[in-house]
Design a protein around this motif. Structure first.
Motif, PDB file in Angstrom:
ATOM      1  N   LEU A   1       0.816  -1.215   0.000  1.00 43.33           N
ATOM      2  CA  LEU A   1       0.000   0.000   0.000  1.00 43.33           C
ATOM      3  C   LEU A   1       0.854   1.272   0.000  1.00 43.33           C
ATOM      4  CD1 LEU A   1      -2.950  -0.928   2.369  1.00 43.33           C
ATOM      5  CD2 LEU A   1      -2.984  -0.661  -0.109  1.00 43.33           C
ATOM      6  N   THR A   2       2.104   1.166   0.424  1.00 44.89           N
ATOM      7  CA  THR A   2       2.965   2.353   0.382  1.00 44.89           C
ATOM      8  C   THR A   2       3.353   2.729  -1.051  1.00 44.89           C
ATOM      9  OG1 THR A   2       4.999   1.077   0.634  1.00 44.89           O
ATOM     10  CG2 THR A   2       3.933   1.891   2.653  1.00 44.89           C
ATOM     11  N   THR A   3       3.148   1.834  -2.006  1.00 44.07           N
ATOM     12  CA  THR A   3       3.509   2.164  -3.388  1.00 44.07           C
ATOM     13  C   THR A   3       2.517   3.139  -4.011  1.00 44.07           C
ATOM     14  OG1 THR A   3       2.296   0.267  -4.298  1.00 44.07           O
ATOM     15  CG2 THR A   3       4.622  -0.061  -3.729  1.00 44.07           C
ATOM     16  N   ILE A   4       1.299   3.202  -3.525  1.00 41.16           N
ATOM     17  CA  ILE A   4       0.296   4.096  -4.102  1.00 41.16           C
ATOM     18  C   ILE A   4       0.695   5.568  -3.917  1.00 41.16           C
ATOM     19  CG2 ILE A   4      -2.125   4.821  -3.977  1.00 41.16           C
ATOM     20  CD1 ILE A   4      -2.749   1.858  -3.255  1.00 41.16           C
ATOM     21  N   PRO A   5       1.026   6.021  -2.700  1.00 41.06           N
ATOM     22  CA  PRO A   5       1.456   7.421  -2.578  1.00 41.06           C
ATOM     23  C   PRO A   5       2.739   7.709  -3.352  1.00 41.06           C
ATOM     24  CG  PRO A   5       1.061   6.492  -0.402  1.00 41.06           C
ATOM     25  CD  PRO A   5       0.897   5.395  -1.388  1.00 41.06           C
ATOM     26  N   MET A   6       3.661   6.732  -3.422  1.00 45.61           N
ATOM     27  CA  MET A   6       4.884   6.967  -4.187  1.00 45.61           C
ATOM     28  C   MET A   6       4.567   7.169  -5.663  1.00 45.61           C
ATOM     29  SD  MET A   6       7.839   4.579  -2.516  1.00 45.61           S
ATOM     30  CE  MET A   6       6.961   3.038  -2.548  1.00 45.61           C
ATOM     31  N   TYR A   7       3.608   6.431  -6.196  1.00 48.70           N
ATOM     32  CA  TYR A   7       3.207   6.578  -7.596  1.00 48.70           C
ATOM     33  C   TYR A   7       2.582   7.958  -7.831  1.00 48.70           C
ATOM     34  CZ  TYR A   7       0.522   5.921 -11.861  1.00 48.70           C
ATOM     35  OH  TYR A   7      -0.018   6.075 -13.101  1.00 48.70           O
TER      36      TYR A   7
ATOM     37  N   MET B   1       3.211  13.648  -9.788  1.00 48.21           N
ATOM     38  CA  MET B   1       3.168  15.089  -9.513  1.00 48.21           C
ATOM     39  C   MET B   1       4.546  15.708  -9.712  1.00 48.21           C
ATOM     40  SD  MET B   1       0.583  15.058  -6.212  1.00 48.21           S
ATOM     41  CE  MET B   1       1.345  16.464  -5.509  1.00 48.21           C
ATOM     42  N   ASN B   2       5.585  15.016  -9.276  1.00 47.29           N
ATOM     43  CA  ASN B   2       6.943  15.536  -9.428  1.00 47.29           C
ATOM     44  C   ASN B   2       7.333  15.604 -10.903  1.00 47.29           C
ATOM     45  OD1 ASN B   2       9.492  16.433  -8.556  1.00 47.29           O
ATOM     46  ND2 ASN B   2      10.301  14.375  -8.870  1.00 47.29           N
TER      47      ASN B   2
ATOM     48  N   ASP C   1       6.811  21.085 -16.266  1.00 45.44           N
ATOM     49  CA  ASP C   1       6.332  22.471 -16.363  1.00 45.44           C
ATOM     50  C   ASP C   1       7.457  23.465 -16.092  1.00 45.44           C
ATOM     51  OD1 ASP C   1       3.835  21.481 -16.913  1.00 45.44           O
ATOM     52  OD2 ASP C   1       3.052  21.806 -14.870  1.00 45.44           O
ATOM     53  N   LEU C   2       8.306  23.152 -15.141  1.00 42.53           N
ATOM     54  CA  LEU C   2       9.439  24.014 -14.824  1.00 42.53           C
ATOM     55  C   LEU C   2      10.389  24.111 -16.016  1.00 42.53           C
ATOM     56  CD1 LEU C   2      10.515  25.551 -12.310  1.00 42.53           C
ATOM     57  CD2 LEU C   2      11.927  23.560 -11.872  1.00 42.53           C
ATOM     58  N   TYR C   3      10.633  23.002 -16.644  1.00 43.05           N
ATOM     59  CA  TYR C   3      11.498  22.982 -17.818  1.00 43.05           C
ATOM     60  C   TYR C   3      10.882  23.781 -18.964  1.00 43.05           C
ATOM     61  CZ  TYR C   3      14.088  21.260 -21.832  1.00 43.05           C
ATOM     62  OH  TYR C   3      14.825  21.177 -22.976  1.00 43.05           O
ATOM     63  N   ALA C   4       9.588  23.595 -19.187  1.00 45.38           N
ATOM     64  CA  ALA C   4       8.920  24.291 -20.283  1.00 45.38           C
ATOM     65  C   ALA C   4       8.851  25.796 -20.033  1.00 45.38           C
ATOM     66  CB  ALA C   4       7.515  23.731 -20.472  1.00 45.38           C
ATOM     67  N   LYS C   5       8.648  26.203 -18.798  1.00 44.78           N
ATOM     68  CA  LYS C   5       8.473  27.621 -18.492  1.00 44.78           C
ATOM     69  C   LYS C   5       9.797  28.379 -18.495  1.00 44.78           C
ATOM     70  CE  LYS C   5       6.270  30.707 -15.194  1.00 44.78           C
ATOM     71  NZ  LYS C   5       5.483  30.790 -13.969  1.00 44.78           N
ATOM     72  N   TYR C   6      10.807  27.818 -17.860  1.00 49.22           N
ATOM     73  CA  TYR C   6      12.070  28.540 -17.676  1.00 49.22           C
ATOM     74  C   TYR C   6      13.199  28.037 -18.562  1.00 49.22           C
ATOM     75  CZ  TYR C   6       9.754  30.421 -13.581  1.00 49.22           C
ATOM     76  OH  TYR C   6       8.880  31.032 -12.747  1.00 49.22           O
TER      77      TYR C   6
END
Length: 70
Positions: free
Chosen positions: A40-46, A51-52, A58-63
């Motif tokens: 069950l700990t794999t769900i939050p890691m996924y 999100m990361n 997005d950071l790469y595309a913006k800056y």
């Protein structure tokens, strides 16, 4: 997975006396609960991994940072 291997190694050193004292049903139930909790700990890691990846994309595309690494 490495944590699970260490847990089951620790269980294997004491499993015979434990199974003899409490019975095999209790031992396998305990192993099952530990396995389910670790799985069950794999769900939050996924979710946080997705999100990361989105944040970094997005950071790469913006800056345009990290262009020298690509």
């Amino acid at each position: 997975m490495m944590i699970k291997n260490f847990i089951f190694y620790a269980f294997s050193t004491m499993i015979n006396t434990w199974a003899g004292r409490d019975g095999p049903g209790f031992v396998f139930r305990t192993w099952g609960i530990v396995s389910i909790c670790l799985i069950l700990t794999t769900i939050p890691m996924y979710i946080f991994g997705k999100m990361n990846r989105k944040f970094m994309s997005d950071l790469y595309a913006k800056y345009g940072i990290f262009r020298t690494l690509a």
